[in-house]
Design an enzyme around this catalytic site. Sequence first.
Site, PDB file in Angstrom:
ATOM      1  N   ASP A 134     -10.070  51.779  65.628  1.00  0.00           N
ATOM      2  CA  ASP A 134     -10.474  52.998  66.335  1.00  0.00           C
ATOM      3  C   ASP A 134      -9.626  53.122  67.600  1.00  0.00           C
ATOM      4  OD1 ASP A 134     -11.817  55.270  67.014  1.00  0.00           O
ATOM      5  OD2 ASP A 134     -13.660  54.272  67.638  1.00  0.00           O
ATOM      6  N   GLU A 167      -7.536  64.575  64.071  1.00  0.00           N
ATOM      7  CA  GLU A 167      -8.668  65.460  64.308  1.00  0.00           C
ATOM      8  C   GLU A 167      -8.267  66.907  64.581  1.00  0.00           C
ATOM      9  OE1 GLU A 167     -12.942  65.234  66.632  1.00  0.00           O
ATOM     10  OE2 GLU A 167     -11.609  63.512  66.421  1.00  0.00           O
ATOM     11  N   THR A 180     -16.863  63.741  61.456  1.00  0.00           N
ATOM     12  CA  THR A 180     -17.162  62.919  62.622  1.00  0.00           C
ATOM     13  C   THR A 180     -18.281  63.533  63.457  1.00  0.00           C
ATOM     14  OG1 THR A 180     -16.135  61.783  64.506  1.00  0.00           O
ATOM     15  CG2 THR A 180     -15.420  64.042  64.068  1.00  0.00           C
ATOM     16  N   PHE A 205     -22.147  57.707  63.948  1.00  0.00           N
ATOM     17  CA  PHE A 205     -21.982  56.986  65.208  1.00  0.00           C
ATOM     18  C   PHE A 205     -23.150  56.030  65.450  1.00  0.00           C
ATOM     19  CE2 PHE A 205     -18.822  59.690  67.820  1.00  0.00           C
ATOM     20  CZ  PHE A 205     -17.999  59.808  66.712  1.00  0.00           C
ATOM     21  N   LYS A 260      -9.904  65.028  60.331  1.00  0.00           N
ATOM     22  CA  LYS A 260     -11.159  64.724  61.007  1.00  0.00           C
ATOM     23  C   LYS A 260     -11.773  66.010  61.562  1.00  0.00           C
ATOM     24  CE  LYS A 260     -12.611  60.872  63.968  1.00  0.00           C
ATOM     25  NZ  LYS A 260     -12.087  59.847  64.903  1.00  0.00           N
TER      26      LYS A 260
END
Length: 329
Positions: free
Chosen positions: A32, A106, A166, A188, A142
């Site tokens: 990440d 993203e 996400t 998350f 993303k």
Amino acid sequence: MRDNRRFRRTRRPPSVTSRLDQLRQHSTVVADTGDIEAIARYAPMDATTNPSLLLKAAALPAYAPLVQAALAQAGAEDRLGDACDRLAVAIGAEILKLIPGRVSTEVDARLSFDTEATIAKARRLVQLYADAGIGTERLLIKIAATWEGIRAAERLEREGIACNLTLLFSFAQARACADAGVFLISPFVGRILDWHLARGLPAPATPEEDPGVQSVRRIWQHYKQHGYRTVVMGASFRNTGQVLALAGCDRLTIAPELLEQLAGDEGEVPVALRAPETTTPAPPALAEADFRWQHNEDAMASDKLAEGIRKFAADQRALEALLAARLAS
């Protein structure tokens, strides 16, 4: 430049296996970070980026050539936006030189409630990668897991563009993503715990009692119980206990600091998640009204999704400001 001493692995006898190595036997490890050095050091299968990570990377001297190239190649219309896209792709291309799998790039968070604009931006990113000789089999686009984002991902998947949904906090989001057939979700963990602690709730006594860990476990079990093919990738970890409590999850995306701790730590890593031996038929797909109501009923998820979009949008604007300053200098 980064102090390399922070990332030196603890030496151990050849017969001793680190917790990171053991974790790899149960789950696919994803980095990440946009930090090339950290990715090279920990050799993950995949890597994820987001506007916050790109902003940090763009400020590093090592990335100055990529920043300059992005600005030089950007088109005249929406030059800063185009430069941001090109920089994201350039960093993604560098990451792909070091990993065997996929990199997540993203879509601008400011498009989170616009299905058509999200699709257009995704196609643009894919085209920029194609121009660099990188095919869709190495990419994940993303997208924030809003209703509009999920609908965009559903259409992109039909075009052969795999997506990573996400900012996923609620069970309703997870259900809708599976209904849409998205490739991967990133539920998350740490931000869920943050929300509970900020409201005065006691810290969990064990990782198994952590509300973020429990959320991912519930989603993973639901997917396996009903035979969904969508990959579950736990994300946003605050400590290694949360990570190890999800050993067996399809994928785990972990920040370099926690990868370092796991690489230097010894001890057993038992499998925490086990799929059921049999599956049952999936429930009917969530309608839009049901999705919105169920997500709205989850105060934590509603708060954290909105906050996450705002923060990513703020970092996107900060990245554009950084590029504008470089352009003016």
